[in-house]
Write a protein that holds these residues in place. Sequence first.
Motif, PDB file in Angstrom:
ATOM      1  N   HIS A 137       0.816  -1.218   0.000  1.00 47.31           N
ATOM      2  CA  HIS A 137       0.000   0.000   0.000  1.00 47.31           C
ATOM      3  C   HIS A 137       0.849   1.266   0.000  1.00 47.31           C
ATOM      4  N   ASP A 138       2.159   1.102   0.197  1.00 46.54           N
ATOM      5  CA  ASP A 138       3.044   2.232   0.487  1.00 46.54           C
ATOM      6  C   ASP A 138       3.591   2.894  -0.783  1.00 46.54           C
ATOM      7  N   LYS A 167       4.917   1.878  -4.420  1.00 51.49           N
ATOM      8  CA  LYS A 167       5.991   0.885  -4.510  1.00 51.49           C
ATOM      9  C   LYS A 167       5.700  -0.176  -5.559  1.00 51.49           C
ATOM     10  N   VAL A 168       4.424  -0.585  -5.664  1.00 50.17           N
ATOM     11  CA  VAL A 168       4.113  -1.650  -6.620  1.00 50.17           C
ATOM     12  C   VAL A 168       4.295  -1.178  -8.065  1.00 50.17           C
ATOM     13  N   ALA A 169       4.033   0.117  -8.327  1.00 48.00           N
ATOM     14  CA  ALA A 169       4.222   0.651  -9.683  1.00 48.00           C
ATOM     15  C   ALA A 169       5.708   0.767  -9.994  1.00 48.00           C
ATOM     16  N   SER A 170       6.474   1.241  -9.019  1.00 50.20           N
ATOM     17  CA  SER A 170       7.922   1.344  -9.160  1.00 50.20           C
ATOM     18  C   SER A 170       8.533  -0.030  -9.426  1.00 50.20           C
ATOM     19  N   ALA A 171       8.081  -1.026  -8.653  1.00 47.40           N
ATOM     20  CA  ALA A 171       8.597  -2.394  -8.797  1.00 47.40           C
ATOM     21  C   ALA A 171       8.186  -2.987 -10.147  1.00 47.40           C
ATOM     22  N   GLN A 172       6.946  -2.759 -10.531  1.00 47.97           N
ATOM     23  CA  GLN A 172       6.425  -3.295 -11.789  1.00 47.97           C
ATOM     24  C   GLN A 172       7.275  -2.804 -12.970  1.00 47.97           C
ATOM     25  N   LEU A 174      -0.819  -4.272  -7.058  1.00 48.11           N
ATOM     26  CA  LEU A 174      -1.969  -3.933  -6.212  1.00 48.11           C
ATOM     27  C   LEU A 174      -1.533  -2.965  -5.118  1.00 48.11           C
ATOM     28  N   ASN A 175      -1.936  -1.728  -5.287  1.00 46.58           N
ATOM     29  CA  ASN A 175      -1.537  -0.679  -4.352  1.00 46.58           C
ATOM     30  C   ASN A 175      -2.529  -0.607  -3.190  1.00 46.58           C
ATOM     31  N   VAL A 176      -2.574  -1.693  -2.413  1.00 51.41           N
ATOM     32  CA  VAL A 176      -3.525  -1.778  -1.296  1.00 51.41           C
ATOM     33  C   VAL A 176      -2.869  -2.453  -0.095  1.00 51.41           C
ATOM     34  N   ARG A 177      -3.409  -2.188   1.085  1.00 50.68           N
ATOM     35  CA  ARG A 177      -3.085  -2.994   2.264  1.00 50.68           C
ATOM     36  C   ARG A 177      -4.194  -4.036   2.330  1.00 50.68           C
ATOM     37  N   ALA A 178      -3.887  -5.245   1.880  1.00 50.26           N
ATOM     38  CA  ALA A 178      -4.928  -6.257   1.708  1.00 50.26           C
ATOM     39  C   ALA A 178      -5.506  -6.687   3.052  1.00 50.26           C
ATOM     40  N   ASP A 179      -6.818  -6.709   3.166  1.00 50.52           N
ATOM     41  CA  ASP A 179      -7.459  -7.256   4.370  1.00 50.52           C
ATOM     42  C   ASP A 179      -7.598  -8.776   4.191  1.00 50.52           C
ATOM     43  N   ALA A 180      -8.158  -9.435   5.200  1.00 52.30           N
ATOM     44  CA  ALA A 180      -8.213 -10.906   5.187  1.00 52.30           C
ATOM     45  C   ALA A 180      -8.964 -11.425   3.964  1.00 52.30           C
ATOM     46  N   ALA A 181     -10.079 -10.774   3.612  1.00 53.12           N
ATOM     47  CA  ALA A 181     -10.886 -11.222   2.470  1.00 53.12           C
ATOM     48  C   ALA A 181     -10.117 -11.071   1.159  1.00 53.12           C
TER      49      ALA A 181
END
Length: 258
Positions: free
Chosen positions: A60-61, A83-88, A103-110
Amino acid sequence: MNDQQLLRYGRHILLNEIGIEGQQRLLDARVLIVGLGGLGSPAALYLAASGVGQLTLCDHDTVDLSNLQRQIIHRTSTVNQPKVASAQAALHEINPEVECIALNVRADAAQLHELVRNVDVVLDCSDNFATRYAVNRVCLALRKPLVSGAAIQFDGQVAVFDFRKADESQRTVSPCYNCLFPEDSLAAELRCATTGVFSPLTGIIGTLQAAEALKLIIGIERGLSGKLLTVNALDMNIMRSSLNKDPACSACGNSGLS
Ligand SMILES: [Zn+2]
């Protein structure tokens, strides 16, 4: 595999333990990397270079200047980007064949459940206990192999929990992350942000995670499954120990979900 692929992956194909068949398994594999920081950076770079077919990156960061001391997938030019765009972008430069889902998110359990369901191996490269426990529970529930890593100051560790194997009563044979660090224990959380971390230590641990993930995909049953590797980068002392499944574990034990 086409000629370009035979050339690109030739040094893997030459290995008896991998060969054409093992490399094809890598090309067909899907891996989830949770966290694109110090551990996720080298892990993602090696998995992409190795030709893992699909990488899902979850973080998410955004890239901060203070990350660049160790998070080697990011660049000075990508500070303030997710970070995910930079890494991608970095992974695409290395190997455009790899499908990279950012995925630019802090994923919850679901969300984690949905992400883990669709991959073959999960790398926990996160930096906090809440995420580690959540990832462990989802991997356990879905019987997906988990490669867990952590690094702080000069100390790092890697453990592999292969939840694919079950006993005759359909219980997972492997211990889990919660067996190692019970959730109710009062382990104080140390974060890089406040305590510091030695740059190449994160590279060592993240690279070990990539190595274990590749072997899980290829089907090489040697390595850290059910074991904990600890690295102290000051003395450069590396120790491997066996983990025991805790029958009373709140995640995988008799009272647990699995
Ligand atoms: Zn457990």
